[in-house]
Motif scaffolding. Sequence first.
Motif, PDB file in Angstrom:
ATOM      1  N   PRO A   1       0.835  -1.207   0.000  1.00 30.18           N
ATOM      2  CA  PRO A   1       0.000   0.000   0.000  1.00 30.18           C
ATOM      3  C   PRO A   1       0.870   1.257   0.000  1.00 30.18           C
ATOM      4  N   GLU A   2       1.133   1.787  -1.163  1.00 33.20           N
ATOM      5  CA  GLU A   2       1.915   3.014  -1.278  1.00 33.20           C
ATOM      6  C   GLU A   2       0.971   4.191  -1.405  1.00 33.20           C
ATOM      7  N   GLU A   3       1.196   5.224  -0.627  1.00 36.67           N
ATOM      8  CA  GLU A   3       0.329   6.406  -0.665  1.00 36.67           C
ATOM      9  C   GLU A   3       0.681   7.244  -1.886  1.00 36.67           C
ATOM     10  N   ASP A   4       0.276   6.730  -3.012  1.00 36.26           N
ATOM     11  CA  ASP A   4       0.646   7.309  -4.304  1.00 36.26           C
ATOM     12  C   ASP A   4      -0.627   7.522  -5.102  1.00 36.26           C
ATOM     13  N   SER A   5      -1.136   8.715  -5.108  1.00 37.28           N
ATOM     14  CA  SER A   5      -2.425   8.980  -5.741  1.00 37.28           C
ATOM     15  C   SER A   5      -2.413   8.755  -7.237  1.00 37.28           C
ATOM     16  N   LEU A   6      -1.230   8.792  -7.854  1.00 35.30           N
ATOM     17  CA  LEU A   6      -1.143   8.586  -9.296  1.00 35.30           C
ATOM     18  C   LEU A   6      -0.903   7.129  -9.662  1.00 35.30           C
ATOM     19  N   SER A   7      -0.791   6.270  -8.639  1.00 36.07           N
ATOM     20  CA  SER A   7      -0.584   4.830  -8.857  1.00 36.07           C
ATOM     21  C   SER A   7       0.682   4.548  -9.659  1.00 36.07           C
ATOM     22  N   LEU A   8       1.726   5.334  -9.406  1.00 38.77           N
ATOM     23  CA  LEU A   8       2.956   5.141 -10.161  1.00 38.77           C
ATOM     24  C   LEU A   8       3.838   4.054  -9.558  1.00 38.77           C
ATOM     25  N   THR A   9       3.630   3.750  -8.283  1.00 37.50           N
ATOM     26  CA  THR A   9       4.420   2.710  -7.635  1.00 37.50           C
ATOM     27  C   THR A   9       3.560   1.470  -7.447  1.00 37.50           C
ATOM     28  N   SER A  10       4.161   0.311  -7.644  1.00 30.27           N
ATOM     29  CA  SER A  10       3.404  -0.929  -7.521  1.00 30.27           C
ATOM     30  C   SER A  10       4.307  -2.065  -7.069  1.00 30.27           C
ATOM     31  N   SER A  11       5.119  -1.827  -6.039  1.00 33.87           N
ATOM     32  CA  SER A  11       5.976  -2.878  -5.526  1.00 33.87           C
ATOM     33  C   SER A  11       5.124  -3.910  -4.801  1.00 33.87           C
ATOM     34  N   MET A  12       5.619  -5.141  -4.767  1.00 32.54           N
ATOM     35  CA  MET A  12       4.852  -6.251  -4.229  1.00 32.54           C
ATOM     36  C   MET A  12       5.147  -6.473  -2.752  1.00 32.54           C
ATOM     37  N   GLN A  13       4.089  -6.669  -1.994  1.00 31.34           N
ATOM     38  CA  GLN A  13       4.232  -7.086  -0.602  1.00 31.34           C
ATOM     39  C   GLN A  13       4.551  -8.575  -0.557  1.00 31.34           C
ATOM     40  N   SER A  14       3.831  -9.341  -1.363  1.00 34.28           N
ATOM     41  CA  SER A  14       4.046 -10.789  -1.436  1.00 34.28           C
ATOM     42  C   SER A  14       3.409 -11.314  -2.711  1.00 34.28           C
ATOM     43  N   VAL A  15       3.736 -12.553  -3.036  1.00 27.20           N
ATOM     44  CA  VAL A  15       3.190 -13.208  -4.226  1.00 27.20           C
ATOM     45  C   VAL A  15       2.568 -14.527  -3.797  1.00 27.20           C
ATOM     46  N   LEU A  16       1.357 -14.774  -4.280  1.00 27.43           N
ATOM     47  CA  LEU A  16       0.663 -16.017  -3.982  1.00 27.43           C
ATOM     48  C   LEU A  16       0.853 -16.990  -5.132  1.00 27.43           C
ATOM     49  N   ALA A  17       1.194 -18.229  -4.825  1.00 28.80           N
ATOM     50  CA  ALA A  17       1.200 -19.316  -5.802  1.00 28.80           C
ATOM     51  C   ALA A  17      -0.058 -20.130  -5.537  1.00 28.80           C
ATOM     52  N   ILE A  18      -1.021 -20.066  -6.447  1.00 28.38           N
ATOM     53  CA  ILE A  18      -2.369 -20.501  -6.087  1.00 28.38           C
ATOM     54  C   ILE A  18      -3.136 -20.972  -7.313  1.00 28.38           C
ATOM     55  N   THR A  19      -4.137 -21.794  -7.094  1.00 25.79           N
ATOM     56  CA  THR A  19      -5.056 -22.193  -8.150  1.00 25.79           C
ATOM     57  C   THR A  19      -6.399 -22.531  -7.536  1.00 25.79           C
ATOM     58  N   ASP A  20      -7.419 -22.618  -8.396  1.00 27.79           N
ATOM     59  CA  ASP A  20      -8.770 -22.997  -7.987  1.00 27.79           C
ATOM     60  C   ASP A  20      -9.299 -22.112  -6.857  1.00 27.79           C
ATOM     61  N   ALA A  21      -9.248 -20.807  -7.065  1.00 23.86           N
ATOM     62  CA  ALA A  21      -9.681 -19.864  -6.033  1.00 23.86           C
ATOM     63  C   ALA A  21     -10.056 -18.528  -6.647  1.00 23.86           C
ATOM     64  N   GLY A  22     -10.792 -17.727  -5.869  1.00 28.47           N
ATOM     65  CA  GLY A  22     -11.066 -16.342  -6.215  1.00 28.47           C
ATOM     66  C   GLY A  22     -10.280 -15.442  -5.272  1.00 28.47           C
ATOM     67  N   ILE A  23      -9.729 -14.356  -5.801  1.00 27.90           N
ATOM     68  CA  ILE A  23      -8.902 -13.440  -5.010  1.00 27.90           C
ATOM     69  C   ILE A  23      -9.358 -12.013  -5.275  1.00 27.90           C
ATOM     70  N   ALA A  24      -9.521 -11.233  -4.209  1.00 26.26           N
ATOM     71  CA  ALA A  24      -9.926  -9.836  -4.355  1.00 26.26           C
ATOM     72  C   ALA A  24      -9.224  -8.988  -3.305  1.00 26.26           C
ATOM     73  N   THR A  25      -8.981  -7.716  -3.646  1.00 26.35           N
ATOM     74  CA  THR A  25      -8.313  -6.786  -2.732  1.00 26.35           C
ATOM     75  C   THR A  25      -9.074  -5.468  -2.681  1.00 26.35           C
ATOM     76  N   SER A  26      -9.226  -4.938  -1.470  1.00 26.98           N
ATOM     77  CA  SER A  26      -9.748  -3.584  -1.279  1.00 26.98           C
ATOM     78  C   SER A  26      -8.715  -2.795  -0.496  1.00 26.98           C
ATOM     79  N   GLY A  27      -8.663  -1.473  -0.740  1.00 28.42           N
ATOM     80  CA  GLY A  27      -7.680  -0.663  -0.032  1.00 28.42           C
ATOM     81  C   GLY A  27      -8.117   0.778   0.112  1.00 28.42           C
ATOM     82  N   ASN A  28      -7.587   1.427   1.139  1.00 28.29           N
ATOM     83  CA  ASN A  28      -7.877   2.832   1.395  1.00 28.29           C
ATOM     84  C   ASN A  28      -6.650   3.716   1.245  1.00 28.29           C
ATOM     85  N   TYR A  29      -5.519   3.128   0.895  1.00 27.75           N
ATOM     86  CA  TYR A  29      -4.276   3.874   1.008  1.00 27.75           C
ATOM     87  C   TYR A  29      -4.116   4.962  -0.050  1.00 27.75           C
ATOM     88  N   ARG A  30      -4.936   4.941  -1.102  1.00 26.76           N
ATOM     89  CA  ARG A  30      -4.886   6.026  -2.084  1.00 26.76           C
ATOM     90  C   ARG A  30      -6.129   6.914  -2.004  1.00 26.76           C
TER      91      ARG A  30
END
Length: 340
Positions: free
Chosen positions: A220-249
């Motif tokens: 979650p980078e406080e970057d209103s222009l969404s110019l940064t997108s470094s990863m916190q972690s990576v999931l190795a996954i299958t047979d699932a649904g994944i969703a993210t919500s955030g307030n940091y921008r």
Amino acid sequence: MKKNNKVNLLLFLLLFVATCWIINRNRPSQMPYQRNSGFIFGTIYNVTYQHDKDIQKDIEQVLHHFDGSLSMFNDTSVISRINRGEDIPADRLLKRVFLRSMQISQATGGAFDITCAPLVNAWGFGFKKGLFPDSAQVDSLLQFVGYRKIRLTPADKIEKTDLRTMLDCSAIAKGYAVDIVADYLQSQGIRNFMVDIGGEVVVRGVNPHHKLWHIGINKPEEDSLSLTSSMQSVLAITDAGIATSGNYRNYYYRDGVRYAHTIDPRIGYPVQHSILSSTVVAKDCMTADAYATAFMVMGFDEARRFVESHDSIDVCFIYLDSLQQRQVYYSPDMKQYLKP
């Protein structure tokens, strides 16, 4: 003796054929992977799937059919017509979203609510203009906001106790759209695919490298222009649904207090909790999408207690502790997906 040899030979051949069938069934075919991208629902979609031909036109037809049911920006959609007061039944798609929304609203004690659009709009205008609604305005809006003020009749009509109540399924519909595309791909016999609509994802089978799909969780980078997108972690996954919500921008400071754009429909005010982003893994993307929003409303302590008592969902919460230091919480079963 010869008869026994023939029987043994027959058994050997049957075992050999069965073994070859099992190996070939589990071995990814050499069929190519197709990659489709486009623009839908005000966001970008990406679909990767293993198939002998490109079926993007069919996928977009599925998406446009969905738009005709649940889009708030389509004046002719079923949900828009119901919001205008037209006496029409919910179609199959809206009915499915409505029923699942009610289940999740009840499970979360109203932290998730598809009637909260008037509150979101009022505060959204305030965020833009610096003029927040006062308590009288909030109390007035709360008179017709609340999931208990709507129900689905046996005739599939959505009945409101107050005609001013509006439906807005945007916090769950995008996840359901991902599920609908995934269901279509499976109906075509496609076993290996990833569907991504604006960051809401369903994965099945294996990726083009014949491995689990890799899904990133952004820091979650406080970057209103969404110019940064470094990863916190990576999931190795299958047979699932994944969703993210955030307030940091999406937040606003007033008198030294930080207000998030997420509105708590239970009280009518923006949340001031510590969760910066909420990533949910569930059996389907509609469920993941709704809970990701609900957890942003609940805040870290309430959301963690909820997750620890519901083993059907896994989460990653990125939040600020009491010293305003960034921390990461993984539910116990979420750790199995973390790529080293």
